[in-house]
Every structure is written in C-alpha cells, then in structure tokens.
Design a protein around this motif. Structure first.
Motif, PDB file in Angstrom:
ATOM      1  N   GLU A 101       0.835  -1.206   0.000  1.00 55.75           N
ATOM      2  CA  GLU A 101       0.000   0.000   0.000  1.00 55.75           C
ATOM      3  C   GLU A 101       0.869   1.256   0.000  1.00 55.75           C
ATOM      4  OE1 GLU A 101      -3.410   2.532   0.095  1.00 55.75           O
ATOM      5  OE2 GLU A 101      -2.922   0.568  -0.744  1.00 55.75           O
ATOM      6  N   ARG A 102       1.937   1.241   0.791  1.00 53.25           N
ATOM      7  CA  ARG A 102       2.850   2.386   0.810  1.00 53.25           C
ATOM      8  C   ARG A 102       3.476   2.585  -0.578  1.00 53.25           C
ATOM      9  NH1 ARG A 102       4.700   4.683   5.242  1.00 53.25           N
ATOM     10  NH2 ARG A 102       6.824   4.826   4.422  1.00 53.25           N
ATOM     11  N   GLU A 103       3.880   1.483  -1.204  1.00 53.08           N
ATOM     12  CA  GLU A 103       4.464   1.575  -2.551  1.00 53.08           C
ATOM     13  C   GLU A 103       3.444   2.099  -3.550  1.00 53.08           C
ATOM     14  OE1 GLU A 103       5.166  -1.879  -5.459  1.00 53.08           O
ATOM     15  OE2 GLU A 103       7.118  -1.557  -4.503  1.00 53.08           O
ATOM     16  N   ARG A 104       2.206   1.604  -3.472  1.00 54.99           N
ATOM     17  CA  ARG A 104       1.164   2.030  -4.407  1.00 54.99           C
ATOM     18  C   ARG A 104       0.955   3.540  -4.320  1.00 54.99           C
ATOM     19  NH1 ARG A 104      -3.701   3.738  -4.564  1.00 54.99           N
ATOM     20  NH2 ARG A 104      -4.070   3.582  -2.326  1.00 54.99           N
ATOM     21  N   VAL A 105       0.822   4.043  -3.097  1.00 52.67           N
ATOM     22  CA  VAL A 105       0.575   5.471  -2.928  1.00 52.67           C
ATOM     23  C   VAL A 105       1.810   6.286  -3.311  1.00 52.67           C
ATOM     24  CG1 VAL A 105      -0.007   7.283  -1.260  1.00 52.67           C
ATOM     25  CG2 VAL A 105      -1.198   5.083  -1.194  1.00 52.67           C
ATOM     26  N   PHE A 106       2.980   5.813  -2.937  1.00 53.69           N
ATOM     27  CA  PHE A 106       4.219   6.518  -3.268  1.00 53.69           C
ATOM     28  C   PHE A 106       4.363   6.697  -4.780  1.00 53.69           C
ATOM     29  CE2 PHE A 106       8.928   6.314  -3.988  1.00 53.69           C
ATOM     30  CZ  PHE A 106       9.238   7.550  -3.455  1.00 53.69           C
ATOM     31  N   LEU A 107       4.074   5.645  -5.530  1.00 51.08           N
ATOM     32  CA  LEU A 107       4.246   5.687  -6.984  1.00 51.08           C
ATOM     33  C   LEU A 107       3.029   6.229  -7.723  1.00 51.08           C
ATOM     34  CD1 LEU A 107       6.077   2.276  -7.501  1.00 51.08           C
ATOM     35  CD2 LEU A 107       7.081   4.577  -7.441  1.00 51.08           C
ATOM     36  N   SER A 108       1.948   6.513  -7.012  1.00 49.50           N
ATOM     37  CA  SER A 108       0.703   6.937  -7.660  1.00 49.50           C
ATOM     38  C   SER A 108       0.832   8.263  -8.402  1.00 49.50           C
ATOM     39  CB  SER A 108      -0.437   7.021  -6.634  1.00 49.50           C
ATOM     40  OG  SER A 108      -0.219   8.091  -5.722  1.00 49.50           O
ATOM     41  N   VAL A 109       1.840   9.054  -8.086  1.00 46.59           N
ATOM     42  CA  VAL A 109       2.026  10.333  -8.779  1.00 46.59           C
ATOM     43  C   VAL A 109       2.727  10.148 -10.134  1.00 46.59           C
ATOM     44  CG1 VAL A 109       2.037  11.662  -6.641  1.00 46.59           C
ATOM     45  CG2 VAL A 109       4.199  10.823  -7.588  1.00 46.59           C
ATOM     46  N   LEU A 110       3.124   8.926 -10.423  1.00 42.03           N
ATOM     47  CA  LEU A 110       3.801   8.641 -11.690  1.00 42.03           C
ATOM     48  C   LEU A 110       2.874   7.891 -12.638  1.00 42.03           C
ATOM     49  CD1 LEU A 110       7.245   7.343 -10.344  1.00 42.03           C
ATOM     50  CD2 LEU A 110       6.659   9.668 -11.086  1.00 42.03           C
ATOM     51  N   LYS A 111       3.012   8.193 -13.922  1.00 39.03           N
ATOM     52  CA  LYS A 111       2.295   7.445 -14.957  1.00 39.03           C
ATOM     53  C   LYS A 111       2.983   6.093 -15.108  1.00 39.03           C
ATOM     54  CE  LYS A 111       1.264  11.723 -17.318  1.00 39.03           C
ATOM     55  NZ  LYS A 111       1.764  12.675 -18.295  1.00 39.03           N
ATOM     56  N   PRO A 112       2.289   5.080 -15.632  1.00 35.89           N
ATOM     57  CA  PRO A 112       2.905   3.754 -15.793  1.00 35.89           C
ATOM     58  C   PRO A 112       4.247   3.791 -16.531  1.00 35.89           C
ATOM     59  CG  PRO A 112       0.556   3.584 -16.145  1.00 35.89           C
ATOM     60  CD  PRO A 112       0.870   5.059 -15.992  1.00 35.89           C
ATOM     61  N   ALA A 113       4.346   4.577 -17.588  1.00 37.34           N
ATOM     62  CA  ALA A 113       5.613   4.658 -18.333  1.00 37.34           C
ATOM     63  C   ALA A 113       6.704   5.282 -17.461  1.00 37.34           C
ATOM     64  CB  ALA A 113       5.427   5.462 -19.613  1.00 37.34           C
ATOM     65  N   GLU A 114       6.328   6.229 -16.615  1.00 34.13           N
ATOM     66  CA  GLU A 114       7.304   6.849 -15.720  1.00 34.13           C
ATOM     67  C   GLU A 114       7.779   5.851 -14.663  1.00 34.13           C
ATOM     68  OE1 GLU A 114       5.971  11.545 -15.739  1.00 34.13           O
ATOM     69  OE2 GLU A 114       4.776  10.121 -14.542  1.00 34.13           O
ATOM     70  N   ARG A 115       6.871   5.008 -14.193  1.00 33.46           N
ATOM     71  CA  ARG A 115       7.264   3.970 -13.231  1.00 33.46           C
ATOM     72  C   ARG A 115       8.274   3.018 -13.862  1.00 33.46           C
ATOM     73  NH1 ARG A 115       1.326   2.571 -11.766  1.00 33.46           N
ATOM     74  NH2 ARG A 115       0.759   4.664 -11.168  1.00 33.46           N
ATOM     75  N   ASP A 116       8.008   2.630 -15.117  1.00 31.16           N
ATOM     76  CA  ASP A 116       8.942   1.752 -15.822  1.00 31.16           C
ATOM     77  C   ASP A 116      10.303   2.431 -15.975  1.00 31.16           C
ATOM     78  OD1 ASP A 116       6.945  -0.146 -16.053  1.00 31.16           O
ATOM     79  OD2 ASP A 116       6.450   0.387 -18.138  1.00 31.16           O
ATOM     80  N   THR A 117      10.297   3.701 -16.332  1.00 30.78           N
ATOM     81  CA  THR A 117      11.546   4.453 -16.476  1.00 30.78           C
ATOM     82  C   THR A 117      12.270   4.540 -15.142  1.00 30.78           C
ATOM     83  OG1 THR A 117      10.656   5.734 -18.320  1.00 30.78           O
ATOM     84  CG2 THR A 117      12.535   6.683 -17.140  1.00 30.78           C
TER      85      THR A 117
END
Length: 158
Positions: A101-117
């Motif tokens: 849950e912490r990871e989900r919220v932390f990364l929620s400000v990024l688009k999927p492509a940004e997460r991959d990058t």
C-alpha cells in the motif's frame, strides 16, 4: 534520494512497530528470507548493505520471537544460516500489505511509463554502485594517500 529513502524507511518502521512490534530491519530480513528461505548474515550484508553485526543482532531478536531458526550450512559447517519459520512467513505476509500500500501510494504520482523508467534508472544506478566505490577508492588514494583504506570484504560493498 537519501532523504526520500530515509523518510520512507522511518515511516515504514513506525507503521511496522506500531502494528507488529518489529522495525524496518526485521522487515528487510523477512523479505529476503521469504524469497530465499535460508540466508547467512554475510549474504544479507552483500545484498542489502546492512553490516553483519546489525544482521546478527536482528537475527537474535527474530530467533527469540520464533520468526527464524538458526543452523549450520550442510556444505560449510562453519556458516550459520537463518531459515524463515511458518510464523516468520505469516508475519511477512501480514506486513506485505502495508508495504504494498505504501508503494502504491508513493508511486501513484507517476504514470505507468514513468514507473517503468524509474525502475530502469534505479536498476542501472544500483548496478553502477561498484564503479562508484572503485572510483572513490582511487580518488582517495590519489588525493588523500594518508587515509586508511577500508578492508575489502562482504558487507562493505566490496
């Protein structure tokens, strides 16, 4: 990066302590043990950079709580291995929900492509750490020859 990592670790540790009575160090060891089942303090030091004395201290606490058992390696009778117990695995599964849950919220400000990058960049930076340590040693030897060289070995990034 250091500030973000420090704040993430502190928040996670506070959450884990309040619910499960264990801190971030125990969580990190549980994660590795859930993946590999059996590990030595030396191996953990190599993987996550935690010093062997800290690993040993956390192992003692985990053992007293019944989260791991300690035994000798069948191939190398001098090497002590920690093995996760059913109780340790159950705790890992409970804690995993908070971590995800912490990871989900932390990364929620990024688009999927940004997460991959971001993942790609972090992997590349991680793989470059030995080059950073080598360059630092060379720089120190050249510019600060009087400085004591760190002993090479497991747990200190060498």
């Amino acid at each position: 990066m250091a500030w973000i990592a420090s704040k993430l670790s502190a928040g996670a540790s506070q959450s884990y302590l309040s619910v499960f009575g264990v801190g971030i160090e125990t969580w990190r060891l549980l994660v590795l043990l859930a993946i590999e089942n059996k590990l030595s303090a030396q191996r953990i030091s190599q993987v996550i950079g935690m010093d062997k004395a800290s690993v040993s201290r956390v192992f003692k606490s985990m053992q007293s709580r019944g989260l791991i058992t300690m035994g000798l390696d069948s191939r190398d009778g001098r090497l002590r291995l920690a093995t996760i117990t059913a109780k340790g695995r159950a705790l890992h599964e409970q804690m995993l929900g908070i971590a995800l849950e912490r990871e989900r919220v932390f990364l929620s400000v990024l688009k999927p492509a940004e997460r991959d990058t971001l993942n790609d960049l972090l992997h590349r930076l991680h793989h470059n750490l030995p080059a950073v340590e080598e360059a630092t040693a060379l720089y120190l030897a050249k510019n600060y020859p009087h400085a004591k060289a760190r002993r090479k070995g497991p747990g200190n990034g060498k």
